[in-house]
Design an enzyme around this catalytic site. Structure first.
Site, short mmCIF file in Angstrom:
data_model
loop_
_atom_site.label_atom_id
_atom_site.label_comp_id
_atom_site.label_asym_id
_atom_site.label_seq_id
_atom_site.Cartn_x
_atom_site.Cartn_y
_atom_site.Cartn_z
N LYS A 164 25.61 27.31 0.46
CA LYS A 164 24.31 27.67 -0.20
C LYS A 164 24.03 26.71 -0.99
O LYS A 164 24.77 25.65 -1.49
CB LYS A 164 25.00 28.78 -1.08
CG LYS A 164 24.16 29.13 -2.20
CD LYS A 164 24.87 30.74 -2.90
CE LYS A 164 25.57 30.39 -4.28
NZ LYS A 164 24.91 29.36 -4.96
N GLU B 234 21.07 25.66 -4.59
CA GLU B 234 20.49 26.56 -5.42
C GLU B 234 18.87 25.96 -5.42
O GLU B 234 18.63 24.68 -5.26
CB GLU B 234 20.90 26.16 -7.14
CG GLU B 234 22.08 26.87 -7.25
CD GLU B 234 22.62 26.77 -8.59
OE1 GLU B 234 22.02 26.11 -9.55
OE2 GLU B 234 23.90 27.10 -8.80
N ASP C 210 30.66 27.14 -6.92
CA ASP C 210 30.82 26.15 -7.67
C ASP C 210 31.43 26.73 -9.17
O ASP C 210 31.82 25.96 -10.26
CB ASP C 210 29.65 25.12 -7.83
CG ASP C 210 28.73 25.67 -8.38
OD1 ASP C 210 28.45 26.86 -8.63
OD2 ASP C 210 27.51 25.00 -8.59
N SER C 211 31.30 27.82 -9.37
CA SER C 211 31.90 28.56 -10.34
C SER C 211 33.42 28.44 -10.49
O SER C 211 34.04 28.59 -11.64
CB SER C 211 31.64 30.28 -10.34
OG SER C 211 31.93 30.72 -9.19
N GLU D 123 20.13 35.92 -8.50
CA GLU D 123 20.64 35.99 -9.74
C GLU D 123 20.18 36.29 -10.81
O GLU D 123 19.09 35.48 -11.07
CB GLU D 123 21.66 34.61 -9.76
CG GLU D 123 22.66 34.72 -10.85
CD GLU D 123 23.74 33.44 -10.98
OE1 GLU D 123 23.85 32.88 -10.14
OE2 GLU D 123 24.35 33.45 -12.05
N ASP E 70 29.68 26.41 -1.25
CA ASP E 70 28.56 26.26 -2.35
C ASP E 70 28.47 24.87 -2.76
O ASP E 70 29.28 24.25 -3.11
CB ASP E 70 29.14 26.96 -3.75
CG ASP E 70 27.86 27.26 -4.43
OD1 ASP E 70 26.74 27.21 -4.26
OD2 ASP E 70 28.11 27.79 -5.74
O1 KIV Z 1 29.17 29.45 -7.98
C1 KIV Z 1 29.06 30.79 -7.86
O2 KIV Z 1 29.82 31.49 -8.14
C2 KIV Z 1 27.68 31.20 -7.64
C3 KIV Z 1 27.38 32.53 -8.21
C4 KIV Z 1 27.42 32.61 -9.80
C5 KIV Z 1 26.05 33.03 -7.75
O3 KIV Z 1 26.95 30.46 -7.49
#
Ligand code: KIV
Length: 286
Positions: free
Chosen positions: A117, A119, A48-49, A186, A87
């Site tokens: 994934k 969090e 989600d980055s 992280e 994500d």
């Molecule tokens: O969104 C992402 O790229 C991430 C990483 C920073 C771990 O969750």
């Protein structure tokens, strides 16, 4: 080069067991994922980055499921043998187990990813179990969790006191016990990450968590020098693509102003014998 076999969850588990380090990068688009596949990265995360690296948002919070699906689908097509992970963005799993399963399922049905994934530790255990019950591979993510960085007081490393390290260990154990097959740490001290990696039998990855994890993740935009807003301490920049791209664009602009682009070799010239006829045609308009 010999064609690579598809990387699966079994491949990753076997790599942990024989002590072979696992490489992992984020990717958000087709061309970059093609480069990563050609470089034979083991795993790709459509993080989600992408909200910050591709859309220019100030955080990952505004990212939607629809955006994640569009980018994951492109990455999947470009990288058929890498292990591709979607994500789960903010509010795609926080509401209920049902909501989490529905959105995790979208990643598989619409984008063809290998895993998702999410969090959080102990507080998301029921979500992890619900997604696993739907037959989907899950990766936990603890330590600095950007979606809840407001509660952490900003983008701050975690586990730097014994009390905070204990909470991380409890989270990691709970995630493995729930049945998650992968875990990401992280911004965590290397000694805490090393302990968790040894203690868990599933592959444990680090981004800013030292060298003792089973694998390493970096954000591709940091690695290639594309993300300009800031550079976290844990980043190693391997290229400066911003310099290369800006340089090429500046040269293009210079060429236009100087009249040196396009040159003859960039033009579609008239077919043989047509130039003379064209001159006659032009004369008629004079
Ligand atoms: O969104 C992402 O790229 C991430 C990483 C920073 C771990 O969750």
């Amino acid at each position: 080069m010999e064609k690579r076999k598809k990387v699966t969850i079994l491949t990753l588990q076997a790599m942990k067991e024989r002590g072979e380090k696992i490489s992992w990068l984020t990717s958000y688009d087709y061309p970059t994922a093609q480069f990563a596949e050609a470089a034979r990265v083991d795993m790709l995360l459509v993080g989600d980055s992408l909200g910050m690296c591709v859309y220019g948002y100030e955080s990952t919070v505004p990212v939607t499921m629809d955006q994640c699906i569009v980018h994951s689908e492109a990455v999947r097509r470009a990288a058929p043998t890498a292990f591709v992970m979607g994500d789960m963005p903010f509010m795609s799993y926080q509401k209920s187990d049902e909501n989490a399963v529905a959105n995790a399922g979208r990643f598989l049905k619409e984008a063809g990813v290998d895993a998702v994934k999410l969090e959080g530790g102990v507080r998301v255990i029921s979500r992890i179990k619900a997604i696993l019950d739907a037959g989907i591979v899950v990766c936990g993510h603890i330590g600095l969790t950007p979606q809840s960085s407001g509660q952490l007081g900003g983008h701050k490393a975690q586990g730097r006191t014994v009390e905070s390290a204990k909470l991380l260990i409890e989270d990691a154990l709970a995630i493995e016990q729930a049945g998650a097959q992968l875990l990401l740490l992280e911004a965590v001290p290397p000694e805490v990450a090393g302990f968790i990696t040894d203690k868990l039998s599933i592959p444990v990855f680090g981004i800013g968590a030292g060298a003792d994890c089973d694998g390493q993740l970096l954000i591709v935009s940091d690695l290639i020098g594309q993300f300009q807003a800031f550079t976290p301490k844990f980043v190693k920049q391997y290229a400066n693509i911003a310099e290369v791209i800006t340089g090429a664009m500046s040269e293009y602009i210079r060429d236009i102003k100087a009249g040196t682009f396009p040159a003859s070799e960039h033009c579609y010239h008239m077919l043989k014998g047509e130039e003379e006829k064209f001159k006659q045609l032009v004369k008629k308009y004079e």
